[in-house]
Write a protein that holds these residues in place. Structure first.
Motif, PDB file in Angstrom:
ATOM      1  N   ILE A  36      96.558 103.683  31.777  1.00  0.00           N
ATOM      2  CA  ILE A  36      95.366 103.518  32.611  1.00  0.00           C
ATOM      3  C   ILE A  36      94.539 102.375  32.036  1.00  0.00           C
ATOM      4  CG2 ILE A  36      93.345 104.647  33.606  1.00  0.00           C
ATOM      5  CD1 ILE A  36      94.682 107.349  32.758  1.00  0.00           C
ATOM      6  N   LEU A  37      94.364 101.320  32.797  1.00  0.00           N
ATOM      7  CA  LEU A  37      93.534 100.192  32.382  1.00  0.00           C
ATOM      8  C   LEU A  37      92.131 100.390  32.931  1.00  0.00           C
ATOM      9  CD1 LEU A  37      96.577  98.967  33.155  1.00  0.00           C
ATOM     10  CD2 LEU A  37      95.488  96.842  32.464  1.00  0.00           C
ATOM     11  N   THR A  38      91.118 100.248  32.084  1.00  0.00           N
ATOM     12  CA  THR A  38      89.741 100.408  32.542  1.00  0.00           C
ATOM     13  C   THR A  38      88.865  99.273  32.050  1.00  0.00           C
ATOM     14  OG1 THR A  38      88.884 101.684  30.641  1.00  0.00           O
ATOM     15  CG2 THR A  38      90.043 102.916  32.364  1.00  0.00           C
ATOM     16  N   ASP A  39      87.844  99.004  32.816  1.00  0.00           N
ATOM     17  CA  ASP A  39      86.812  98.042  32.438  1.00  0.00           C
ATOM     18  C   ASP A  39      85.577  98.393  33.248  1.00  0.00           C
ATOM     19  OD1 ASP A  39      87.058  95.182  30.815  1.00  0.00           O
ATOM     20  OD2 ASP A  39      85.376  95.219  32.226  1.00  0.00           O
ATOM     21  N   GLY A  40      84.434  97.905  32.821  1.00  0.00           N
ATOM     22  CA  GLY A  40      83.201  98.213  33.531  1.00  0.00           C
ATOM     23  C   GLY A  40      82.856  97.227  34.617  1.00  0.00           C
ATOM     24  N   ASN A  41      83.522  96.076  34.589  1.00  0.00           N
ATOM     25  CA  ASN A  41      83.180  95.001  35.515  1.00  0.00           C
ATOM     26  C   ASN A  41      84.181  94.964  36.665  1.00  0.00           C
ATOM     27  OD1 ASN A  41      83.535  91.941  36.358  1.00  0.00           O
ATOM     28  ND2 ASN A  41      81.461  92.186  35.561  1.00  0.00           N
ATOM     29  N   GLU A  42      83.692  95.021  37.897  1.00  0.00           N
ATOM     30  CA  GLU A  42      84.569  95.112  39.068  1.00  0.00           C
ATOM     31  C   GLU A  42      85.424  93.857  39.243  1.00  0.00           C
ATOM     32  OE1 GLU A  42      82.091  96.040  42.372  1.00  0.00           O
ATOM     33  OE2 GLU A  42      81.769  98.129  41.755  1.00  0.00           O
ATOM     34  N   LEU A  43      84.884  92.690  38.911  1.00  0.00           N
ATOM     35  CA  LEU A  43      85.662  91.456  39.016  1.00  0.00           C
ATOM     36  C   LEU A  43      86.835  91.492  38.039  1.00  0.00           C
ATOM     37  CD1 LEU A  43      86.144  88.593  40.038  1.00  0.00           C
ATOM     38  CD2 LEU A  43      84.478  87.776  38.347  1.00  0.00           C
ATOM     39  N   VAL A  44      86.570  91.963  36.825  1.00  0.00           N
ATOM     40  CA  VAL A  44      87.625  92.060  35.819  1.00  0.00           C
ATOM     41  C   VAL A  44      88.715  93.038  36.276  1.00  0.00           C
ATOM     42  CG1 VAL A  44      88.155  92.797  33.452  1.00  0.00           C
ATOM     43  CG2 VAL A  44      86.111  91.438  33.909  1.00  0.00           C
ATOM     44  N   ILE A  45      88.298  94.130  36.914  1.00  0.00           N
ATOM     45  CA  ILE A  45      89.264  95.114  37.414  1.00  0.00           C
ATOM     46  C   ILE A  45      90.195  94.484  38.453  1.00  0.00           C
ATOM     47  CG2 ILE A  45      89.517  97.273  38.692  1.00  0.00           C
ATOM     48  CD1 ILE A  45      86.849  98.134  37.396  1.00  0.00           C
ATOM     49  N   ASP A  46      89.645  93.658  39.326  1.00  0.00           N
ATOM     50  CA  ASP A  46      90.485  92.967  40.313  1.00  0.00           C
ATOM     51  C   ASP A  46      91.514  92.074  39.626  1.00  0.00           C
ATOM     52  OD1 ASP A  46      89.216  94.147  42.449  1.00  0.00           O
ATOM     53  OD2 ASP A  46      87.795  92.493  42.747  1.00  0.00           O
ATOM     54  N   LEU A  47      91.101  91.384  38.565  1.00  0.00           N
ATOM     55  CA  LEU A  47      92.020  90.521  37.823  1.00  0.00           C
ATOM     56  C   LEU A  47      93.086  91.349  37.109  1.00  0.00           C
ATOM     57  CD1 LEU A  47      89.461  87.970  36.309  1.00  0.00           C
ATOM     58  CD2 LEU A  47      91.035  87.599  38.218  1.00  0.00           C
ATOM     59  N   MET A  48      92.700  92.523  36.562  1.00  0.00           N
ATOM     60  CA  MET A  48      93.666  93.403  35.927  1.00  0.00           C
ATOM     61  C   MET A  48      94.728  93.845  36.923  1.00  0.00           C
ATOM     62  SD  MET A  48      91.710  95.908  33.227  1.00  0.00           S
ATOM     63  CE  MET A  48      90.879  96.817  34.513  1.00  0.00           C
ATOM     64  N   LYS A  49      94.304  94.195  38.122  1.00  0.00           N
ATOM     65  CA  LYS A  49      95.244  94.629  39.152  1.00  0.00           C
ATOM     66  C   LYS A  49      96.238  93.519  39.476  1.00  0.00           C
ATOM     67  CE  LYS A  49      92.190  97.953  41.474  1.00  0.00           C
ATOM     68  NZ  LYS A  49      91.438  98.269  42.721  1.00  0.00           N
ATOM     69  N   GLN A  50      95.740  92.274  39.550  1.00  0.00           N
ATOM     70  CA  GLN A  50      96.627  91.149  39.830  1.00  0.00           C
ATOM     71  C   GLN A  50      97.637  90.960  38.702  1.00  0.00           C
ATOM     72  OE1 GLN A  50      94.583  87.522  41.127  1.00  0.00           O
ATOM     73  NE2 GLN A  50      92.861  88.771  41.854  1.00  0.00           N
ATOM     74  N   ASN A  51      97.175  91.061  37.453  1.00  0.00           N
ATOM     75  CA  ASN A  51      98.073  90.916  36.306  1.00  0.00           C
ATOM     76  C   ASN A  51      99.150  91.991  36.325  1.00  0.00           C
ATOM     77  OD1 ASN A  51      96.676  88.718  35.338  1.00  0.00           O
ATOM     78  ND2 ASN A  51      95.519  89.865  33.806  1.00  0.00           N
ATOM     79  N   ALA A  52      98.732  93.235  36.553  1.00  0.00           N
ATOM     80  CA  ALA A  52      99.673  94.355  36.558  1.00  0.00           C
ATOM     81  C   ALA A  52     100.706  94.190  37.673  1.00  0.00           C
ATOM     82  CB  ALA A  52      98.924  95.672  36.704  1.00  0.00           C
ATOM     83  N   LYS A  53     100.247  93.750  38.849  1.00  0.00           N
ATOM     84  CA  LYS A  53     101.157  93.567  39.985  1.00  0.00           C
ATOM     85  C   LYS A  53     102.134  92.432  39.711  1.00  0.00           C
ATOM     86  CE  LYS A  53     101.236  92.744  44.978  1.00  0.00           C
ATOM     87  NZ  LYS A  53     100.398  92.511  46.199  1.00  0.00           N
ATOM     88  N   PHE A  54     101.635  91.341  39.162  1.00  0.00           N
ATOM     89  CA  PHE A  54     102.487  90.178  38.883  1.00  0.00           C
ATOM     90  C   PHE A  54     103.564  90.516  37.863  1.00  0.00           C
ATOM     91  CE2 PHE A  54     103.378  86.341  36.342  1.00  0.00           C
ATOM     92  CZ  PHE A  54     103.882  85.516  37.335  1.00  0.00           C
ATOM     93  N   LEU A  55     103.197  91.326  36.860  1.00  0.00           N
ATOM     94  CA  LEU A  55     104.134  91.684  35.797  1.00  0.00           C
ATOM     95  C   LEU A  55     104.891  92.972  36.095  1.00  0.00           C
ATOM     96  CD1 LEU A  55     101.828  90.792  32.774  1.00  0.00           C
ATOM     97  CD2 LEU A  55     103.840  89.524  33.563  1.00  0.00           C
ATOM     98  N   LYS A  56     104.677  93.510  37.304  1.00  0.00           N
ATOM     99  CA  LYS A  56     105.355  94.742  37.732  1.00  0.00           C
ATOM    100  C   LYS A  56     105.131  95.860  36.718  1.00  0.00           C
ATOM    101  CE  LYS A  56     108.862  92.179  40.311  1.00  0.00           C
ATOM    102  NZ  LYS A  56     110.300  91.909  40.514  1.00  0.00           N
ATOM    103  N   CYS A  57     103.872  96.016  36.329  1.00  0.00           N
ATOM    104  CA  CYS A  57     103.484  97.021  35.338  1.00  0.00           C
ATOM    105  C   CYS A  57     103.072  98.310  36.054  1.00  0.00           C
ATOM    106  CB  CYS A  57     102.319  96.499  34.498  1.00  0.00           C
ATOM    107  SG  CYS A  57     101.549  97.717  33.433  1.00  0.00           S
ATOM    108  N   PRO A  58     103.769  99.421  35.806  1.00  0.00           N
ATOM    109  CA  PRO A  58     103.416 100.695  36.447  1.00  0.00           C
ATOM    110  C   PRO A  58     102.203 101.330  35.770  1.00  0.00           C
ATOM    111  CG  PRO A  58     105.260 101.019  34.962  1.00  0.00           C
ATOM    112  CD  PRO A  58     104.943  99.553  34.918  1.00  0.00           C
ATOM    113  N   CYS A  59     101.032 101.078  36.305  1.00  0.00           N
ATOM    114  CA  CYS A  59      99.825 101.584  35.664  1.00  0.00           C
ATOM    115  C   CYS A  59      98.739 101.809  36.707  1.00  0.00           C
ATOM    116  CB  CYS A  59      99.337 100.611  34.593  1.00  0.00           C
ATOM    117  SG  CYS A  59      98.947  98.974  35.242  1.00  0.00           S
ATOM    118  N   SER A  60      97.671 102.475  36.273  1.00  0.00           N
ATOM    119  CA  SER A  60      96.493 102.682  37.111  1.00  0.00           C
ATOM    120  C   SER A  60      95.361 101.798  36.602  1.00  0.00           C
ATOM    121  CB  SER A  60      96.053 104.152  37.070  1.00  0.00           C
ATOM    122  OG  SER A  60      97.093 105.015  37.470  1.00  0.00           O
ATOM    123  N   THR A  61      94.491 101.375  37.489  1.00  0.00           N
ATOM    124  CA  THR A  61      93.318 100.592  37.094  1.00  0.00           C
ATOM    125  C   THR A  61      92.075 101.256  37.671  1.00  0.00           C
ATOM    126  OG1 THR A  61      93.608  99.136  39.009  1.00  0.00           O
ATOM    127  CG2 THR A  61      94.569  98.411  36.928  1.00  0.00           C
TER     128      THR A  61
END
Length: 223
Positions: A36-61
């Protein structure tokens, strides 16, 4: 990941606080049961989702502002059994105002039975019940670092420094050191005092708790 890093994450539910780009979590996802990836900043969360999707990482954000019970409840829904095994965070102890909400959040996440040290090589990787926080700290301010460890002790944690070479056998690369040669120090936080239930899990307190008002007022990008 190093052999010890694999052991820490293997078949575990891992959560990263203040994840930023989410690199530690993405590495852990190769061995963990769930990340589970977490952060307090909504913009950062969007970037995390993009990274996870690009790297095909099975995780929650998820968004998790430290000390926010509503956010905490939402994050815990990502876990199949409503709890996590390993909390990881790097370079998050930067300001005095974040200490209280950060430690309260870690305590709530690790509210479980105590076990043996996960960084003890004598522990069997399949049977160790340890739930732990592995925290990387850069000592930019000794007063803030001391405040953090003093509050951890007050909240029932035992903090132990971990040799970086256990995870990096070749040592910290020069290009990973800060100006002046400062390196990230690794600490293991273990909750050993269960006499006081975490405030963030206390259902006897009505409403949505947000701990650390100074944190909310002074931190323009909460983690």
């Amino acid at each position: 990941a190093s052999p010890l890093g694999e052991k820490v994450a293997k078949n575990k539910t891992v959560i990263e606080l203040g994840a930023g780009c989410g690199l530690p979590s993405i590495v852990a996802s190769s061995h963990a049961k769930h990340v589970i990836l977490t952060d307090g900043n909504e913009l950062v969360i969007d970037l995390m989702k993009q990274n996870a999707k690009f790297l095909k990482c099975p995780c929650s954000t998820r968004q998790l502002v430290w000390g926010n019970r509503k956010h905490l409840k939402d994050v815990m829904k990502c876990s199949s059994n409503g709890c996590v095994d390993v909390v990881i965070a790097a370079d998050v102890v930067q300001w005095p105002a974040v200490v209280e909400p950060l430690v309260h959040t870690i305590k709530a996440l690790l509210w479980c039975d105590a076990g043996a040290s996960i960084c003890d090589s004598s522990n069997d990787e399949e049977t160790s019940p340890m739930k732990v926080c592995l925290l990387g700290i850069v000592r930019r301010s000794e007063s803030t670092t001391k405040l953090f460890f003093d509050f951890c002790e007050e909240m029932g944690f035992v903090c132990r420094k971990v040799d970086n070479e256990l995870f990096l056998p070749s040592g910290v690369p020069d290009n990973c050191k800060e100006y002046g040669g400062r390196v990230t120090e690794l600490f293991e936080l273990t909750l050993t005092d269960y006499s006081a239930k975490p405030l963030l899990l206390d259902e006897g307190i009505d409403g949505d708790i947000v701990l650390g008002k100074d944190f909310e007022l002074t931190s323009f990008m909460p983690c």
